[in-house]
Design a protein around this motif. Structure first.
Motif, mmCIF file in Angstrom:
data_model
loop_
_atom_site.group_PDB
_atom_site.id
_atom_site.type_symbol
_atom_site.label_atom_id
_atom_site.label_comp_id
_atom_site.label_asym_id
_atom_site.label_seq_id
_atom_site.Cartn_x
_atom_site.Cartn_y
_atom_site.Cartn_z
ATOM 1 N N LYS A 85 -0.955 1.414 -9.483
ATOM 2 C CA LYS A 85 -0.927 2.214 -8.256
ATOM 3 C C LYS A 85 -0.739 1.315 -7.028
ATOM 4 C CE LYS A 85 -3.900 4.962 -5.328
ATOM 5 N NZ LYS A 85 -5.285 5.078 -4.960
ATOM 6 N N PHE A 86 -1.502 0.229 -6.960
ATOM 7 C CA PHE A 86 -1.367 -0.714 -5.844
ATOM 8 C C PHE A 86 0.031 -1.317 -5.808
ATOM 9 C CE2 PHE A 86 -6.175 -1.892 -5.538
ATOM 10 C CZ PHE A 86 -6.444 -0.618 -5.066
ATOM 11 N N LEU A 87 0.568 -1.659 -6.973
ATOM 12 C CA LEU A 87 1.916 -2.236 -7.040
ATOM 13 C C LEU A 87 2.953 -1.262 -6.492
ATOM 14 C CD1 LEU A 87 3.895 -4.437 -7.883
ATOM 15 C CD2 LEU A 87 3.845 -3.473 -10.200
ATOM 16 N N SER A 88 2.835 0.003 -6.848
ATOM 17 C CA SER A 88 3.777 1.014 -6.343
ATOM 18 C C SER A 88 3.713 1.116 -4.825
ATOM 19 C CB SER A 88 3.474 2.378 -6.957
ATOM 20 O OG SER A 88 3.632 2.332 -8.339
ATOM 21 N N CYS A 89 2.505 1.078 -4.279
ATOM 22 C CA CYS A 89 2.350 1.123 -2.814
ATOM 23 C C CYS A 89 2.940 -0.115 -2.156
ATOM 24 C CB CYS A 89 0.886 1.252 -2.431
ATOM 25 S SG CYS A 89 0.153 2.837 -2.844
ATOM 26 N N LYS A 93 6.084 -0.608 0.690
ATOM 27 C CA LYS A 93 5.883 -1.295 1.976
ATOM 28 C C LYS A 93 6.734 -2.551 2.110
ATOM 29 C CE LYS A 93 1.289 0.098 3.258
ATOM 30 N NZ LYS A 93 0.088 -0.337 3.924
ATOM 31 N N MET A 94 6.799 -3.345 1.044
ATOM 32 C CA MET A 94 7.508 -4.633 1.065
ATOM 33 C C MET A 94 8.298 -4.818 -0.224
ATOM 34 S SD MET A 94 4.559 -7.122 2.563
ATOM 35 C CE MET A 94 3.386 -6.550 1.348
ATOM 36 N N PRO A 95 9.505 -4.276 -0.298
ATOM 37 C CA PRO A 95 10.292 -4.412 -1.531
ATOM 38 C C PRO A 95 10.571 -5.878 -1.870
ATOM 39 C CG PRO A 95 11.310 -2.853 -0.002
ATOM 40 C CD PRO A 95 10.195 -3.520 0.725
ATOM 41 N N ASN A 96 10.637 -6.162 -3.155
ATOM 42 C CA ASN A 96 10.949 -7.508 -3.669
ATOM 43 C C ASN A 96 9.985 -8.573 -3.188
ATOM 44 O OD1 ASN A 96 13.242 -6.663 -5.124
ATOM 45 N ND2 ASN A 96 14.391 -6.610 -3.214
ATOM 46 N N GLY A 97 8.730 -8.221 -3.093
ATOM 47 C CA GLY A 97 7.742 -9.166 -2.598
ATOM 48 C C GLY A 97 6.847 -9.718 -3.686
ATOM 49 N N LEU A 98 5.827 -10.414 -3.226
ATOM 50 C CA LEU A 98 4.787 -10.970 -4.069
ATOM 51 C C LEU A 98 3.481 -10.347 -3.592
ATOM 52 C CD1 LEU A 98 4.095 -13.126 -6.239
ATOM 53 C CD2 LEU A 98 3.820 -14.744 -4.363
ATOM 54 N N TYR A 99 2.713 -9.735 -4.500
ATOM 55 C CA TYR A 99 1.582 -8.909 -4.096
ATOM 56 C C TYR A 99 0.301 -9.289 -4.832
ATOM 57 C CZ TYR A 99 5.917 -6.227 -3.692
ATOM 58 O OH TYR A 99 7.220 -5.842 -3.465
ATOM 59 N N SER A 100 -0.815 -9.228 -4.129
ATOM 60 C CA SER A 100 -2.121 -9.419 -4.730
ATOM 61 C C SER A 100 -2.620 -8.052 -5.189
ATOM 62 C CB SER A 100 -3.096 -10.019 -3.718
ATOM 63 O OG SER A 100 -4.372 -10.122 -4.293
ATOM 64 N N LEU A 101 -2.691 -7.854 -6.496
ATOM 65 C CA LEU A 101 -2.980 -6.520 -7.031
ATOM 66 C C LEU A 101 -4.459 -6.162 -7.070
ATOM 67 C CD1 LEU A 101 -0.353 -6.173 -9.879
ATOM 68 C CD2 LEU A 101 -0.206 -5.512 -7.472
ATOM 69 N N GLN A 103 -6.044 -6.068 -4.213
ATOM 70 C CA GLN A 103 -6.225 -5.593 -2.846
ATOM 71 C C GLN A 103 -5.478 -4.283 -2.647
ATOM 72 O OE1 GLN A 103 -8.041 -7.175 -0.386
ATOM 73 N NE2 GLN A 103 -8.681 -8.617 -1.973
ATOM 74 N N ASN A 104 -6.146 -3.307 -2.094
ATOM 75 C CA ASN A 104 -5.524 -2.023 -1.810
ATOM 76 C C ASN A 104 -4.548 -2.196 -0.641
ATOM 77 O OD1 ASN A 104 -4.831 0.588 -1.094
ATOM 78 N ND2 ASN A 104 -6.917 1.370 -1.278
ATOM 79 N N PRO A 105 -3.258 -1.960 -0.847
ATOM 80 C CA PRO A 105 -2.283 -2.170 0.225
ATOM 81 C C PRO A 105 -2.453 -1.209 1.403
ATOM 82 C CG PRO A 105 -1.234 -1.194 -1.688
ATOM 83 C CD PRO A 105 -2.632 -1.521 -2.083
ATOM 84 N N GLU A 106 -3.162 -0.125 1.198
ATOM 85 C CA GLU A 106 -3.394 0.812 2.296
ATOM 86 C C GLU A 106 -4.538 0.347 3.197
ATOM 87 O OE1 GLU A 106 -3.960 4.483 0.273
ATOM 88 O OE2 GLU A 106 -1.859 4.625 -0.343
ATOM 89 N N VAL A 107 -5.344 -0.603 2.704
ATOM 90 C CA VAL A 107 -6.481 -1.117 3.472
ATOM 91 C C VAL A 107 -6.233 -2.573 3.878
ATOM 92 C CG1 VAL A 107 -8.958 -1.582 3.421
ATOM 93 C CG2 VAL A 107 -8.047 0.442 2.275
ATOM 94 N N THR A 108 -6.029 -3.423 2.897
ATOM 95 C CA THR A 108 -5.794 -4.852 3.126
ATOM 96 C C THR A 108 -4.461 -5.210 2.508
ATOM 97 O OG1 THR A 108 -8.154 -5.214 2.907
ATOM 98 C CG2 THR A 108 -6.755 -7.150 2.823
ATOM 99 N N ASN A 109 -3.475 -5.419 3.317
ATOM 100 C CA ASN A 109 -2.129 -5.667 2.841
ATOM 101 C C ASN A 109 -1.952 -7.143 2.509
ATOM 102 O OD1 ASN A 109 0.508 -5.384 2.215
ATOM 103 N ND2 ASN A 109 1.150 -4.625 4.193
#
Length: 150
Positions: A85-89, A93-101, A103-109
């Motif tokens: 779910k976090f990955l989809s969000c 927000k940031m296509p083709n990025g690197l994400y910390s899964l 962390q909720n992207p709606e709260v802490t991006n």
């Protein structure tokens, strides 16, 4: 005594320039994803993740096996429902990025664009790359921090 306890007084830009790496303008965090499909570390990461009790793979009929490494969805299917779910969000927000899964992207991006590598902290569990369709391995994370691994 007061002189001994005062902090270092300097502009942050001076400190930042001391820590900068001389990389070309086209360099991005992609260079740190150097493990290929023949890597034992990628296979062990997939084994670990797919056997977590909350991973979506472990809850399927094939849950007692490991997803095939050559399948583009194997790492995604080894994520938990919350991580997916976090990955989809993040991807919205940031296509083709690197994400910390963790962390909720709606709260802490906690993600990045195509050029900048985010700071790695000990509480960041999985850094997922939507370009590579997998997360950063421990060896790759050590490489990012400048540790020699091979």
């Amino acid at each position: 005594h007061r002189v001994k306890t005062l902090g270092f007084r300097s502009l942050l830009t001076t400190f930042t320039s001391m820590m900068a790496r001389p990389l070309g303008p086209e360099t991005s965090w992609d260079i740190f994803f150097w493990q290929d499909e023949d890597s034992d570390e990628l296979l062990s990461e997939l084994e670990w993740a797919s056997q977590r009790p909350c991973s979506t793979w472990s809850q399927t009929e094939q849950g007692n096996t490991v997803p095939p490494l050559d399948d583009a969805t194997s790492f995604f299917s080894s994520l938990t429902e919350c991580e997916q779910k976090f990955l989809s969000c993040y991807e919205i927000k940031m296509p083709n990025g690197l994400y910390s899964l963790n962390q909720n992207p709606e709260v802490t991006n906690m993600g990045t664009n195509g050029k900048v590598m985010p700071t790695l902290v000990s509480s960041a569990s999985i850094w997922y790359s939507s370009r590579h369709l997998r997360w950063m391995t421990p060896e790759e994370a050590l490489t990012v921090q400048g540790f020699p691994v091979r």
